[in-house]
Design a protein around this motif. Structure first.
Motif, PDB file in Angstrom:
ATOM      1  N   TYR A 118       2.601   9.830  11.612  1.00  0.00           N
ATOM      2  CA  TYR A 118       2.898   8.437  11.305  1.00  0.00           C
ATOM      3  C   TYR A 118       3.848   8.366  10.120  1.00  0.00           C
ATOM      4  CZ  TYR A 118      -1.176   7.774  14.219  1.00  0.00           C
ATOM      5  OH  TYR A 118      -2.056   7.806  15.266  1.00  0.00           O
ATOM      6  N   GLU A 119       4.820   7.465  10.199  1.00  0.00           N
ATOM      7  CA  GLU A 119       5.730   7.220   9.089  1.00  0.00           C
ATOM      8  C   GLU A 119       5.414   5.844   8.505  1.00  0.00           C
ATOM      9  OE1 GLU A 119      10.484   7.076   7.940  1.00  0.00           O
ATOM     10  OE2 GLU A 119       9.891   7.375  10.027  1.00  0.00           O
ATOM     11  N   VAL A 120       5.372   5.771   7.178  1.00  0.00           N
ATOM     12  CA  VAL A 120       5.039   4.534   6.476  1.00  0.00           C
ATOM     13  C   VAL A 120       6.234   4.091   5.639  1.00  0.00           C
ATOM     14  CG1 VAL A 120       3.490   3.496   4.762  1.00  0.00           C
ATOM     15  CG2 VAL A 120       2.598   5.183   6.393  1.00  0.00           C
ATOM     16  N   LYS A 121       6.515   2.786   5.707  1.00  0.00           N
ATOM     17  CA  LYS A 121       7.567   2.201   4.873  1.00  0.00           C
ATOM     18  C   LYS A 121       7.083   0.817   4.442  1.00  0.00           C
ATOM     19  CE  LYS A 121      12.439   0.952   4.784  1.00  0.00           C
ATOM     20  NZ  LYS A 121      13.659   0.802   5.571  1.00  0.00           N
ATOM     21  N   ASP A 122       7.234   0.523   3.179  1.00  0.00           N
ATOM     22  CA  ASP A 122       6.822  -0.778   2.633  1.00  0.00           C
ATOM     23  C   ASP A 122       5.367  -1.105   2.972  1.00  0.00           C
ATOM     24  OD1 ASP A 122       9.394  -1.151   1.562  1.00  0.00           O
ATOM     25  OD2 ASP A 122      10.108  -2.047   3.432  1.00  0.00           O
ATOM     26  N   GLY A 123       4.501  -0.089   2.940  1.00  0.00           N
ATOM     27  CA  GLY A 123       3.074  -0.296   3.130  1.00  0.00           C
ATOM     28  C   GLY A 123       2.626  -0.491   4.567  1.00  0.00           C
ATOM     29  N   LYS A 124       3.506  -0.236   5.534  1.00  0.00           N
ATOM     30  CA  LYS A 124       3.166  -0.408   6.950  1.00  0.00           C
ATOM     31  C   LYS A 124       3.628   0.801   7.754  1.00  0.00           C
ATOM     32  CE  LYS A 124       1.644  -4.729   6.952  1.00  0.00           C
ATOM     33  NZ  LYS A 124       0.340  -5.128   7.437  1.00  0.00           N
ATOM     34  N   MET A 142       0.843  -1.191   0.000  1.00  0.00           N
ATOM     35  CA  MET A 142       0.000   0.000   0.000  1.00  0.00           C
ATOM     36  C   MET A 142       0.880   1.243   0.000  1.00  0.00           C
ATOM     37  SD  MET A 142      -3.339  -0.528   2.466  1.00  0.00           S
ATOM     38  CE  MET A 142      -2.509  -1.018   3.945  1.00  0.00           C
ATOM     39  N   THR A 143       0.403   2.275  -0.629  1.00  0.00           N
ATOM     40  CA  THR A 143       1.084   3.565  -0.598  1.00  0.00           C
ATOM     41  C   THR A 143       0.799   4.260   0.732  1.00  0.00           C
ATOM     42  OG1 THR A 143      -0.793   4.799  -1.476  1.00  0.00           O
ATOM     43  CG2 THR A 143       0.735   3.811  -3.099  1.00  0.00           C
ATOM     44  N   THR A 144       1.522   5.315   1.009  1.00  0.00           N
ATOM     45  CA  THR A 144       1.266   6.094   2.229  1.00  0.00           C
ATOM     46  C   THR A 144      -0.167   6.615   2.217  1.00  0.00           C
ATOM     47  OG1 THR A 144       3.599   6.699   2.386  1.00  0.00           O
ATOM     48  CG2 THR A 144       2.032   8.067   3.608  1.00  0.00           C
ATOM     49  N   GLN A 145      -0.642   7.073   1.077  1.00  0.00           N
ATOM     50  CA  GLN A 145      -2.018   7.569   0.981  1.00  0.00           C
ATOM     51  C   GLN A 145      -3.019   6.457   1.295  1.00  0.00           C
ATOM     52  OE1 GLN A 145      -3.111  10.980   0.120  1.00  0.00           O
ATOM     53  NE2 GLN A 145      -4.809  10.022   1.205  1.00  0.00           N
ATOM     54  N   GLN A 146      -2.790   5.277   0.776  1.00  0.00           N
ATOM     55  CA  GLN A 146      -3.698   4.159   1.034  1.00  0.00           C
ATOM     56  C   GLN A 146      -3.691   3.760   2.519  1.00  0.00           C
ATOM     57  OE1 GLN A 146      -1.909   1.635  -1.962  1.00  0.00           O
ATOM     58  NE2 GLN A 146      -3.744   1.770  -3.266  1.00  0.00           N
ATOM     59  N   VAL A 147      -2.513   3.748   3.132  1.00  0.00           N
ATOM     60  CA  VAL A 147      -2.425   3.448   4.571  1.00  0.00           C
ATOM     61  C   VAL A 147      -3.176   4.517   5.357  1.00  0.00           C
ATOM     62  CG1 VAL A 147      -0.868   3.236   6.556  1.00  0.00           C
ATOM     63  CG2 VAL A 147      -0.266   2.149   4.380  1.00  0.00           C
ATOM     64  N   ALA A 148      -2.955   5.782   4.999  1.00  0.00           N
ATOM     65  CA  ALA A 148      -3.623   6.891   5.694  1.00  0.00           C
ATOM     66  C   ALA A 148      -5.146   6.793   5.535  1.00  0.00           C
ATOM     67  CB  ALA A 148      -3.114   8.225   5.170  1.00  0.00           C
ATOM     68  N   ASP A 149      -5.602   6.478   4.348  1.00  0.00           N
ATOM     69  CA  ASP A 149      -7.042   6.361   4.106  1.00  0.00           C
ATOM     70  C   ASP A 149      -7.643   5.217   4.931  1.00  0.00           C
ATOM     71  OD1 ASP A 149      -6.906   8.476   2.319  1.00  0.00           O
ATOM     72  OD2 ASP A 149      -6.940   7.195   0.529  1.00  0.00           O
ATOM     73  N   THR A 203     -11.001  11.721  15.229  1.00  0.00           N
ATOM     74  CA  THR A 203      -9.761  11.697  14.463  1.00  0.00           C
ATOM     75  C   THR A 203     -10.039  12.453  13.183  1.00  0.00           C
ATOM     76  OG1 THR A 203      -9.159   9.518  15.338  1.00  0.00           O
ATOM     77  CG2 THR A 203      -8.031  10.234  13.346  1.00  0.00           C
ATOM     78  N   SER A 204      -9.207  13.437  12.867  1.00  0.00           N
ATOM     79  CA  SER A 204      -9.404  14.213  11.647  1.00  0.00           C
ATOM     80  C   SER A 204      -8.940  13.413  10.432  1.00  0.00           C
ATOM     81  CB  SER A 204      -8.609  15.522  11.722  1.00  0.00           C
ATOM     82  OG  SER A 204      -7.210  15.259  11.630  1.00  0.00           O
ATOM     83  N   ALA A 205      -9.337  13.876   9.263  1.00  0.00           N
ATOM     84  CA  ALA A 205      -8.841  13.280   8.026  1.00  0.00           C
ATOM     85  C   ALA A 205      -7.330  13.500   7.959  1.00  0.00           C
ATOM     86  CB  ALA A 205      -9.528  13.912   6.825  1.00  0.00           C
ATOM     87  N   PRO A 206      -6.592  12.526   7.455  1.00  0.00           N
ATOM     88  CA  PRO A 206      -5.130  12.649   7.423  1.00  0.00           C
ATOM     89  C   PRO A 206      -4.636  13.596   6.332  1.00  0.00           C
ATOM     90  CG  PRO A 206      -5.813  10.589   6.421  1.00  0.00           C
ATOM     91  CD  PRO A 206      -7.052  11.228   6.964  1.00  0.00           C
ATOM     92  N   ILE A 207      -3.484  14.140   6.603  1.00  0.00           N
ATOM     93  CA  ILE A 207      -2.736  14.933   5.620  1.00  0.00           C
ATOM     94  C   ILE A 207      -1.488  14.133   5.295  1.00  0.00           C
ATOM     95  CG2 ILE A 207      -1.465  17.071   5.202  1.00  0.00           C
ATOM     96  CD1 ILE A 207      -3.325  18.401   7.274  1.00  0.00           C
ATOM     97  N   VAL A 208      -1.234  13.894   4.017  1.00  0.00           N
ATOM     98  CA  VAL A 208      -0.123  13.052   3.583  1.00  0.00           C
ATOM     99  C   VAL A 208       0.960  13.904   2.945  1.00  0.00           C
ATOM    100  CG1 VAL A 208       0.542  11.143   2.058  1.00  0.00           C
ATOM    101  CG2 VAL A 208      -1.671  11.091   3.231  1.00  0.00           C
ATOM    102  N   ALA A 209       2.210  13.607   3.307  1.00  0.00           N
ATOM    103  CA  ALA A 209       3.375  14.244   2.685  1.00  0.00           C
ATOM    104  C   ALA A 209       4.495  13.205   2.632  1.00  0.00           C
ATOM    105  CB  ALA A 209       3.815  15.465   3.474  1.00  0.00           C
ATOM    106  N   GLY A 210       4.856  12.800   1.445  1.00  0.00           N
ATOM    107  CA  GLY A 210       5.916  11.802   1.301  1.00  0.00           C
ATOM    108  C   GLY A 210       5.536  10.500   1.995  1.00  0.00           C
TER     109      GLY A 210
END
Length: 117
Positions: free
Chosen positions: A103-109, A1-8, A69-76
């Motif tokens: 939150y930091e995401v790497k390899d979809g987690k 998953m991308t960072t956006q997908q994890v955040a969503d 919990t507010s909607a997430p904002i994604v950057a990188g």
């Protein structure tokens, strides 16, 4: 998953109050949790320690009156959201508090959570 997908997915599950599912589905086994220096709970490393920290926090609650919990904002590779609770802790009066969570995401987690309050 991308960072956006994890955040969503994080946001979707948080709206259901499914924070346990967030941890089991979206966190890496070696994830880290960082609290502010003044926080009542220590930092934790590894999903088992993070889950245990959450259980300890929940045990301090006498009554949950609401939260958000507010909607997430994604950057990188990062996303952030604001979170808050209206809660009565055992032996204390009702209180409301807000925090910023990053939150930091790497390899979809999620590999890192850090709270600011």
């Amino acid at each position: 998953m991308t960072t956006q997908q994890v955040a969503d997915k994080f946001y979707e599950l948080s709206q259901l109050g499914a924070f346990d599912k967030i941890q089991t589905e979206l966190y890496s086994r070696g994830a880290k949790s960082i609290e502010p220096a003044h926080a009542p709970f220590p930092n934790a490393e590894g999903i088992d320690a993070i889950i245990q920290k959450g259980k300890q926090f929940n045990e301090t609650i006498a009554e949950m009156h609401g939260g958000y919990t507010s909607a997430p904002i994604v950057a990188g590779n990062f996303f952030s959201c604001t979170m808050g609770m209206d809660v009565t802790f055992k032996g204390q009066s009702r209180t409301k508090f807000d925090e910023v969570a990053v939150y930091e995401v790497k390899d979809g987690k999620i590999i890192l959570e850090q709270f600011f309050f």
